[in-house]
Structures are given as C-alpha cells and as structure tokens.
Scaffold this active site. Sequence first.
Site, mmCIF file in Angstrom:
data_model
loop_
_atom_site.group_PDB
_atom_site.id
_atom_site.type_symbol
_atom_site.label_atom_id
_atom_site.label_comp_id
_atom_site.label_asym_id
_atom_site.label_seq_id
_atom_site.Cartn_x
_atom_site.Cartn_y
_atom_site.Cartn_z
ATOM 1 N N LYS A 1 52.446 59.728 6.821
ATOM 2 C CA LYS A 1 53.721 60.329 6.431
ATOM 3 C C LYS A 1 54.693 59.214 6.133
ATOM 4 O O LYS A 1 54.594 58.120 6.699
ATOM 5 C CB LYS A 1 54.281 61.176 7.584
ATOM 6 C CG LYS A 1 55.269 62.214 7.129
ATOM 7 C CD LYS A 1 54.527 63.397 6.555
ATOM 8 C CE LYS A 1 55.383 64.598 6.315
ATOM 9 N NZ LYS A 1 54.575 65.823 6.228
ATOM 10 N N SER B 1 46.912 69.570 -2.985
ATOM 11 C CA SER B 1 47.065 68.136 -3.261
ATOM 12 C C SER B 1 45.671 67.497 -3.416
ATOM 13 O O SER B 1 45.442 66.659 -4.285
ATOM 14 C CB SER B 1 47.785 67.427 -2.115
ATOM 15 O OG SER B 1 49.176 67.479 -2.293
ATOM 16 N N LYS C 1 46.664 60.728 3.892
ATOM 17 C CA LYS C 1 47.353 61.647 2.988
ATOM 18 C C LYS C 1 48.564 62.220 3.699
ATOM 19 O O LYS C 1 48.487 62.594 4.870
ATOM 20 C CB LYS C 1 46.378 62.786 2.632
ATOM 21 C CG LYS C 1 46.892 63.751 1.609
ATOM 22 C CD LYS C 1 46.595 63.285 0.194
ATOM 23 C CE LYS C 1 47.346 64.068 -0.856
ATOM 24 N NZ LYS C 1 48.758 63.662 -1.006
ATOM 25 N N THR D 1 51.872 75.620 -0.690
ATOM 26 C CA THR D 1 52.130 75.737 0.752
ATOM 27 C C THR D 1 52.487 77.186 1.087
ATOM 28 O O THR D 1 51.993 77.761 2.064
ATOM 29 C CB THR D 1 53.235 74.757 1.204
ATOM 30 O OG1 THR D 1 52.922 73.463 0.674
ATOM 31 C CG2 THR D 1 53.327 74.669 2.711
ATOM 32 N N ASN E 1 61.093 75.131 -1.032
ATOM 33 C CA ASN E 1 59.784 75.339 -1.673
ATOM 34 C C ASN E 1 58.889 76.265 -0.831
ATOM 35 O O ASN E 1 58.354 77.247 -1.333
ATOM 36 C CB ASN E 1 59.115 73.970 -1.913
ATOM 37 C CG ASN E 1 57.686 74.104 -2.403
ATOM 38 O OD1 ASN E 1 56.785 74.444 -1.637
ATOM 39 N ND2 ASN E 1 57.458 73.871 -3.678
ATOM 40 N N LYS F 1 45.938 68.322 10.298
ATOM 41 C CA LYS F 1 46.018 69.337 9.242
ATOM 42 C C LYS F 1 44.879 69.165 8.238
ATOM 43 O O LYS F 1 44.207 70.125 7.860
ATOM 44 C CB LYS F 1 47.371 69.186 8.529
ATOM 45 C CG LYS F 1 47.763 70.365 7.683
ATOM 46 C CD LYS F 1 49.031 70.084 6.889
ATOM 47 C CE LYS F 1 50.245 69.901 7.754
ATOM 48 N NZ LYS F 1 51.497 69.880 6.952
HETATM 49 N N1 GLU Z 1 54.211 67.377 2.813
HETATM 50 C C1 GLU Z 1 53.202 68.370 2.809
HETATM 51 C C2 GLU Z 1 52.707 68.615 4.219
HETATM 52 O O1 GLU Z 1 53.369 68.341 5.180
HETATM 53 C C3 GLU Z 1 52.094 68.076 1.810
HETATM 54 C C4 GLU Z 1 51.348 66.808 2.038
HETATM 55 C C5 GLU Z 1 50.371 66.459 0.906
HETATM 56 O O2 GLU Z 1 50.218 67.255 0.000
HETATM 57 O O3 GLU Z 1 49.806 65.370 0.986
HETATM 58 O O4 GLU Z 1 51.663 69.173 4.403
#
Ligand code: GLU
Length: 424
Positions: A114, A358, A78, A198, A229, A102
Amino acid sequence: MSTQTVKAESHPESMFEAVLARLDKAAKIMNLSEDVLRVLSSPSKQVKVSLPIMMDSGKTQVFEGYRTVHSTHLGPSKGGIRYAMDVNADEVMALAAWMSFKCAVANLPYDGAKGGIKCDPRAMSVGELERLSRAYAKSMKDVFGVNKDIPAPDMGTSGREMAWIVDEFNKITGEDSPGVITGKPVSIGGSLGRDAATGRGVMVNTLCALKKMNLKPSEVTAVVQGFGNVGSHSARLLAEKGIKIVGIGDHTASFYNEKGIDIAAAIDYAAKNNRILKGFKGGTEIPSDQLLISKCDVLIPAALQNVITEDNAGKIQAKLIVEGANGPTTPEADPILNDKKIICVPDILANSGGVTVSYFEWVQNKAGYYWTEEEVNTKHDLKMEIAFEQVWNNTAQYKTSMRIGAYITALQRIEQGVKLKGAY
Ligand code: GLU
C-alpha cells in the site's frame, strides 16, 4: 528527495496492531506455523519519501509519501495509493498487510502493498496534484515494477492519478509498461469493468450472503455509508438487483427514506454537485452518526476505517454487514457483532472485487489483448463466488466468524508460499 526506513509508532489505536490481533487469533485457531506468523508480522519493505512540490502560490510545500510492501510470497505485491491527511506509516503498514490477505482470499497470484501521500487532494489544484503524483512516481521508481510492485487507486485517487504515474514511470524507464499500475483509464490500457469492480464485488458478496441466510434481495433493505467509488457503485448495483436502499451518506450529509432512495438520482446529483451529497432531496437528512444504526437488513460501510466501534456496534440493527471499506470495524466491535449474530462479510473478502479486476487488467496488459466488459464481469463474479464459498466453509469448519474464516483462508495459501520459498 530522501529515502529512509520507517517504523510504525506503537500507540494503542495502531491499525497495524489491530491487524496483528486478528492475525494472531486466526493463527491460533488454524494452528499456523510460528515461523510463518513471525514472517507475516513484519512488513518486508517500508519506504518513506519527502516530496517538495512547487504550489500554485509559488511556495514550496514538502509532502510525506509512503509505500510499504508487506510480503512477496505468492507473487508481486499489489495495492492502492491513498491521498489523505491521515496517511501515516502505521496506517500504510496495516493496509499493506490487509492487501496480502485480500489477494490470497481472492486467490490472486499477488501479495500485498500500500502507498499513500499525506495531503488533502480536495484542497489542491489539478496542476499541484499532477506534480505531486509525478514526484511520487519518480521517487518510487525502484519500488514499482510490472513483476515487482503494482499500485492502483485507493481513497483520494482515481484513473487520472494512475495515468500520471504510469506516464512518469514510462518516461524514466524509457519503455511502455502499462502493467506497472492498474485502475488506469480504459483508453490507456485500463480494463473495462475496473471502475465499478469494488462495488460489484460488494454486490456479489451481499447476494451470496443473503442466499445463505435464505433471504431474497427483493425482501431486504440496505444502508450504504460512503458515496465515492465503492459506495455509489455498491448502492447502484444492489438497487439493480432489487434491494431497497433506504439510507445513504457521505462526509457531508446522510439521508434516510423508508420508501427507498432513487440511487440513479443520487449519483446524478453528486456528479453535478462537486461529488458530494449535501443538499440531496431524495430522503430526510439525518445526523451522520445515525446512519449506521438506522433500520435496515444490510449495512454496507463503504467509507472510512474504524466506524463500527464498541460504542455503536450494540445499536446496529442490520442482520448482515458487508465491508466495502478497508477496516471499518474495530477489533473491539467484532465480539459485539458476533454476540448479536450479525453476519459480517469482512473487508478482505467483501471489497476484493477491485483488486480482482486489477489482476485482470494486469493480465490483459501483459497479453496485450483486451476483454469485453461482459468477460471481465463474468470472470469477476465467478472468482468472488468461489472466494465467498471457501470463506463460508472455513468459517463453518473452524466454528468462527467470517472475518477469522477469511483470514484462515488467506493464511492457508500464504503459508504454502512462505514454506515452499523458504528462508535464508
Ligand atoms: N485500493 C484497492 C483496495 O484496497 C484496490 C487495490 C488494487 O487494485 O491493487 O483493494
């Protein structure tokens, strides 16, 4: 389109090296098995593609696209997709590893990935961005999957790009798979509360930390760097909890006002001003490098990576830092903050609210049943509070910083997955 495997160039400023440095440190403190450390030190899949796009001028431009899956021990991978000029293999690899940690800190059944495209989205038309997003989705059709790898927004992307990507994926596969991507607009399977998630996570983590420090929200001031955001929702939600926001800034301008900045007015201003703060009248304009070191109790870096460095860490006046951005503090700055007894809620905990919602979006997509915003927020807040408490306890138990405490919390979970699933 070509697909090839890429290696990160190892240069001293390598972000992935910075991840490995902290991983090694946490591994030593918690006595992580060497086998597990070896597995986590190399990403499991790296894809680089070339995306030829017809620009509005009629010329073809070729863009670099990346997707790195760091690991898949606790579940599918993810992580977001970033559109920015500094996207490169090393950065994507570091960000993918951070996503593994994370997701594990937040106790989600995911590992990390990513993606990114090297481009300047502000300099591109909507049509060019749509063609680029669709080309990227097509080239990653074998990487993405509802139970495989699930992207989401990141810097430079939002629900709009997610909608193009899910549509392209669905056209290719001939099936409707809303759960293949999260952060979608609500009308096409997105979750209520995802947009602000976030920032909401930053707010909950800030409140948890203040409680541990015996400080009341109404007694403290905060500075927020970044007004996209994450920064704008963080500032808004912190202000709603009674924290006085005395400084804000984005890549165009920074402002300070000791009486407190009207965040609703700043959000309104940015919305009408091409999403930038330049020209805002709600505070005194200050040089951008002054923002992080200006007087405040809580500092929220919610813009770019590597902004708190050995050069400015010593001048930071805040007692608490809550990392809204990914990787805002360099490894060299960490010991300086620790010596100054500044509590730093690390990125992998502080900004995990986004991926947490998410996850809720993905669960709702799988069930085909949608929750109210209140349900989403209540579940989110609880998950964040539990994650904060676990990291806080590990930090105390191992007598370390919250950053290493967060890594330890993540590694304890990932270690189980790696060991139980085994190796060839
Ligand atoms: N891009 C966000 C992060 O760095 C969200 C990632 C997601 O929701 O999968 O946490």
